[in-house]
Scaffold this motif. Sequence first.
Motif, PDB file in Angstrom:
ATOM      1  N   ASP A 133       0.833  -1.186   0.000  1.00 30.21           N
ATOM      2  CA  ASP A 133       0.000   0.000   0.000  1.00 30.21           C
ATOM      3  C   ASP A 133       0.873   1.243   0.000  1.00 30.21           C
ATOM      4  O   ASP A 133       2.082   1.186   0.185  1.00 30.21           O
ATOM      5  CB  ASP A 133      -1.003  -0.035   1.152  1.00 30.21           C
ATOM      6  N   ARG A 134       0.219   2.377  -0.191  1.00 31.57           N
ATOM      7  CA  ARG A 134       0.966   3.625  -0.370  1.00 31.57           C
ATOM      8  C   ARG A 134       1.725   4.033   0.884  1.00 31.57           C
ATOM      9  O   ARG A 134       2.634   4.849   0.816  1.00 31.57           O
ATOM     10  CB  ARG A 134       0.003   4.732  -0.811  1.00 31.57           C
ATOM     11  N   LEU A 135       1.337   3.465   2.021  1.00 34.83           N
ATOM     12  CA  LEU A 135       2.088   3.745   3.246  1.00 34.83           C
ATOM     13  C   LEU A 135       3.564   3.456   3.039  1.00 34.83           C
ATOM     14  O   LEU A 135       4.423   4.090   3.636  1.00 34.83           O
ATOM     15  CB  LEU A 135       1.596   2.845   4.388  1.00 34.83           C
ATOM     16  N   PHE A 136       3.838   2.447   2.198  1.00 33.81           N
ATOM     17  CA  PHE A 136       5.208   1.980   2.040  1.00 33.81           C
ATOM     18  C   PHE A 136       5.786   2.264   0.657  1.00 33.81           C
ATOM     19  O   PHE A 136       6.995   2.210   0.470  1.00 33.81           O
ATOM     20  CB  PHE A 136       5.271   0.471   2.310  1.00 33.81           C
ATOM     21  N   SER A 151      -5.080   0.202   3.679  1.00 30.96           N
ATOM     22  CA  SER A 151      -4.283  -0.956   4.086  1.00 30.96           C
ATOM     23  C   SER A 151      -5.189  -2.079   4.570  1.00 30.96           C
ATOM     24  O   SER A 151      -6.311  -1.830   5.026  1.00 30.96           O
ATOM     25  CB  SER A 151      -3.350  -0.586   5.247  1.00 30.96           C
ATOM     26  N   THR A 152      -4.647  -3.279   4.501  1.00 31.87           N
ATOM     27  CA  THR A 152      -5.335  -4.441   5.064  1.00 31.87           C
ATOM     28  C   THR A 152      -4.331  -5.231   5.881  1.00 31.87           C
ATOM     29  O   THR A 152      -3.220  -5.497   5.403  1.00 31.87           O
ATOM     30  CB  THR A 152      -5.897  -5.345   3.947  1.00 31.87           C
ATOM     31  N   VAL A 153      -4.694  -5.554   7.104  1.00 35.75           N
ATOM     32  CA  VAL A 153      -3.825  -6.384   7.939  1.00 35.75           C
ATOM     33  C   VAL A 153      -4.645  -7.530   8.519  1.00 35.75           C
ATOM     34  O   VAL A 153      -5.850  -7.414   8.718  1.00 35.75           O
ATOM     35  CB  VAL A 153      -3.151  -5.586   9.081  1.00 35.75           C
ATOM     36  N   ARG A 154      -3.949  -8.629   8.784  1.00 47.87           N
ATOM     37  CA  ARG A 154      -4.601  -9.830   9.308  1.00 47.87           C
ATOM     38  C   ARG A 154      -4.213 -10.013  10.775  1.00 47.87           C
ATOM     39  O   ARG A 154      -3.036  -9.884  11.133  1.00 47.87           O
ATOM     40  CB  ARG A 154      -4.141 -11.045   8.486  1.00 47.87           C
ATOM     41  N   PHE A 155      -5.195 -10.283  11.602  1.00 52.50           N
ATOM     42  CA  PHE A 155      -4.942 -10.570  13.015  1.00 52.50           C
ATOM     43  C   PHE A 155      -5.056 -12.078  13.230  1.00 52.50           C
ATOM     44  O   PHE A 155      -6.072 -12.679  12.875  1.00 52.50           O
ATOM     45  CB  PHE A 155      -5.962  -9.847  13.903  1.00 52.50           C
ATOM     46  N   ARG A 156      -4.011 -12.668  13.811  1.00 52.34           N
ATOM     47  CA  ARG A 156      -4.037 -14.107  14.108  1.00 52.34           C
ATOM     48  C   ARG A 156      -3.648 -14.310  15.568  1.00 52.34           C
ATOM     49  O   ARG A 156      -2.704 -13.703  16.056  1.00 52.34           O
ATOM     50  CB  ARG A 156      -3.050 -14.861  13.214  1.00 52.34           C
ATOM     51  N   GLY A 157      -4.354 -15.191  16.245  1.00 49.21           N
ATOM     52  CA  GLY A 157      -4.073 -15.480  17.645  1.00 49.21           C
ATOM     53  C   GLY A 157      -2.893 -16.426  17.805  1.00 49.21           C
ATOM     54  O   GLY A 157      -2.365 -16.975  16.827  1.00 49.21           O
TER      55      GLY A 157
END
Length: 273
Positions: free
Chosen positions: A3-6, A226-232
């Motif tokens: 994403d454009r953040l980076f 942005s898209t981020v994934r949360f995993r336990g």
Amino acid sequence: MRDRLFTDASVAVLYDALCAGRQDFDFYLPLVMSAGSVLDVGCGTGELLCRARQAGHQGRLCGLDPADAMLEQAYAKTQAYAKTQAYGQARAYATGHAHAKAGSGQTAIEWVLGDLSAVSWEREFDLAVMTGNAFQEFVADDALRVALAAIRSALVDGGRFAFETRNPAARAWEEWTAEHAVEVLDATGAVVRVAHDVETPCDGDTVHFTTTFTSPDWDRPQASRSTVRFRGAVEVASFLAGAGLVVEEQYGGWLRQPLTDTSPDIITIARRR
Ligand SMILES: C[S@@+](CC[C@H](N)C(=O)[O-])C[C@H]1O[C@@H](n2cnc3c(N)ncnc32)[C@H](O)[C@@H]1O
């Protein structure tokens, strides 16, 4: 994934200022310093490896990132440092996925533009790290499997992989709101306001959000989705096991506090089986 953040230079240049005061390097730097050869996956602006070299690390340091604007920051740091030290540099990313070890032998830092699907390291690194929640950039399960398999291949037998991911139970995204906006200075000294806005409904698993950068000195705001994934922790351990990596240590905070349901982070050190 990118994403454009980076990938936008005017935004990437703000990254280190946005990370000011980060505590995670107090955890990661000793690990890096005690490893002979280190791969930083998703190295971003290269801050961790630069600090390691400045602290006297003598071995191989390699940073991998698919975002050219972030890697440009890393390269600029090594160039600036080279002006004051007998210190090597590499500009591997200028030629795409190819990687090269330029500079003066083991004092060089290798900066590699690309992701783990583009490299084929076999038993080359004592330690791999993935900091700044880069682990959450692997949104799709298959992408994470490919990445972990490549990390395992890159590690020597018994090599270690250290990384963190935000604990989904701590629901960090609930604070990604306009009320929690921060201000930083850009390269010209202009004040830039940085605010997040999470898309709803949010299932707390795959989280989409927009970051908006505004400044009275800019013609227009900049925005990045942005898209981020949360995993336990259980899911993380399962993915690691599937890749042939066994969890050796796990913490809930940067001072090595025990991992609990409410810990903000899941910090893991795994070892290649
Ligand atoms: C939040 S930044 C963290 C940067 C750095 N590790 C730190 O601690 O400051 C996430 C980084 O992951 C990188 N990234 C995104 N997708 C990636 C992938 N598939 N492989 C490697 N890095 C990736 C981004 O380009 C970005 O530089």
